[in-house]
Design a protein around this motif. Sequence first.
Motif, short mmCIF file in Angstrom:
data_model
loop_
_atom_site.label_atom_id
_atom_site.label_comp_id
_atom_site.label_asym_id
_atom_site.label_seq_id
_atom_site.Cartn_x
_atom_site.Cartn_y
_atom_site.Cartn_z
N ARG A 132 45.01 32.72 35.87
CA ARG A 132 45.71 33.07 34.64
C ARG A 132 46.82 32.09 34.31
O ARG A 132 47.30 32.06 33.17
CB ARG A 132 46.27 34.49 34.75
CG ARG A 132 45.19 35.56 34.74
CD ARG A 132 45.74 36.88 35.21
NE ARG A 132 46.73 37.41 34.29
CZ ARG A 132 46.44 38.19 33.25
NH1 ARG A 132 45.18 38.52 33.00
NH2 ARG A 132 47.37 38.65 32.46
N ASP A 175 43.74 41.03 36.35
CA ASP A 175 45.18 40.88 36.58
C ASP A 175 45.49 40.29 37.95
O ASP A 175 46.52 39.64 38.13
CB ASP A 175 45.87 42.24 36.44
CG ASP A 175 45.85 42.75 35.00
OD1 ASP A 175 45.67 41.92 34.09
OD2 ASP A 175 46.01 43.97 34.80
N ARG A 176 44.61 40.50 38.90
CA ARG A 176 44.87 40.00 40.25
C ARG A 176 44.60 38.50 40.39
O ARG A 176 44.98 37.90 41.40
CB ARG A 176 44.02 40.76 41.27
CG ARG A 176 42.52 40.60 41.07
CD ARG A 176 41.73 41.40 42.07
NE ARG A 176 40.28 41.27 41.87
CZ ARG A 176 39.58 42.00 41.03
NH1 ARG A 176 40.20 42.92 40.29
NH2 ARG A 176 38.28 41.82 40.89
N GLN A 177 43.95 37.90 39.40
CA GLN A 177 43.64 36.46 39.45
C GLN A 177 44.81 35.67 38.89
O GLN A 177 44.74 35.04 37.84
CB GLN A 177 42.35 36.18 38.67
CG GLN A 177 41.12 36.84 39.27
CD GLN A 177 39.88 36.63 38.43
OE1 GLN A 177 39.93 36.62 37.20
NE2 GLN A 177 38.74 36.44 39.09
N HIS A 178 45.91 35.69 39.62
CA HIS A 178 47.16 35.10 39.12
C HIS A 178 47.04 33.59 38.95
O HIS A 178 47.53 33.03 37.97
CB HIS A 178 48.31 35.45 40.06
CG HIS A 178 48.52 36.92 40.25
ND1 HIS A 178 48.99 37.74 39.24
CD2 HIS A 178 48.32 37.73 41.32
CE1 HIS A 178 49.08 38.97 39.67
NE2 HIS A 178 48.68 39.01 40.94
#
Length: 427
Positions: free
Chosen positions: A241, A235-238
């Motif tokens: 993504r 989720d932190r790899q915006h």
Amino acid sequence: MATSPPYPPYAAPGDGSLPDPHWWQRGWVRYGALVTLLALSGLVILALVRRQTGTEGFLVGLGLAGLPVPWLIAAFCWLDRVEPGPWRNLLFAFAWGACAAALIAIVANSFATKWIATADPASADTLGATVIAPIVEESAKAAAVLLVFVFRRRDFTGIVDGVVIAGITATGFAFTENVLYLGTAFGTDQLTGDRGIASVTAATFFVRIVMSPFAHPLFTVLTGIGFGLAARSADRQHVRRVLVPLGALLLAMGVHALWNGSSAFGHYGFFAVYGAFMMPAFGLVTWLAIWTRQRELRTVREELPPYVYTGWLGPAEPFVLGSMRARRLARDHARRHLGGRPAARAVAEYEASATSLAFLRHRARRGRAGPDFAVRERELLAELWKRRDVSRPALEYAARASAPAPVYWGPYGYPAVPYPAYNPYRT
């Protein structure tokens, strides 16, 4: 063998600690709005296609365009059998492609082509087919994948989910587009009097239904792969993504443009692009999808043993749940000997919950699980617990029936067939 631990109690939802959502946030309101949107889009696209093809042409196009649909849907459902997604997601994807995306494409392509014709009439059709159509159509189809990715995030966990949602959406889109093209071709033949294999209808059918029914699914599956890779990211790899799905969408547009522009490469340009590019690309994507499916089965076998050690699963269940053949044997055994169709359905639901549990643990081990990991794990264990009485005997039978029999080597290095009493795996 370890016994199942007593299931721990947990607080039931809806205890009044949270305020009620606003009326527009309730599920039935969202479902109602979505169904209304798709229904209106379907009525409008039906009227537009029928007006362009005529009633007779519409019926002919409808019958011919529907021929490849069951085969394509069956292929994507087969791919999705490891962790089957909810049927409502597949129904939404097909309806979006056939109704909403097709309507967007017809209106936007027509408007853009007419606008280009006001400035450059000679190249309007070429630019419309090779530039406008790929951008509009792939964006419209990708919207379905994006909606499932955002609003059904729990059901969208990897590449296979992206491929299935994208493929079903593109199948619906291609169906509506083929009705239009085949119906128009039939109307042309009616005016010119052409019949038989030399007719425009026969040529259109051969190109769109026989040779390339996979064209639109192939384009959009590239977008689905991008969303699948994004789903596997933390989720932190915006940035990843966002950029990966966007890059996959641009690739889908490029491949679509190449396919539409193949006629510009001469009389044999279509066949050259078809043989040199489309078929290899189709084979590569098919291989990737099947390889990913096999990797998912391996993940199930590798991630479930900890639940065996704690008593939630039987010793043989990771092996059975990691084999599609063993799963089928368990369902068949439940249907024939443990309670008919309801028992088989319970085993299928048990298999799906266990598979989701394996994938959840896999994401957690790689640091990609969300903050609701513990809650989701408890929910899946509860689903297993409710169905264990029927499922465990069926899975144990499947383990015995599908386990490889031992080989007894005879003289001169040839395998000898043992007596039945020597085979402990045979029931």
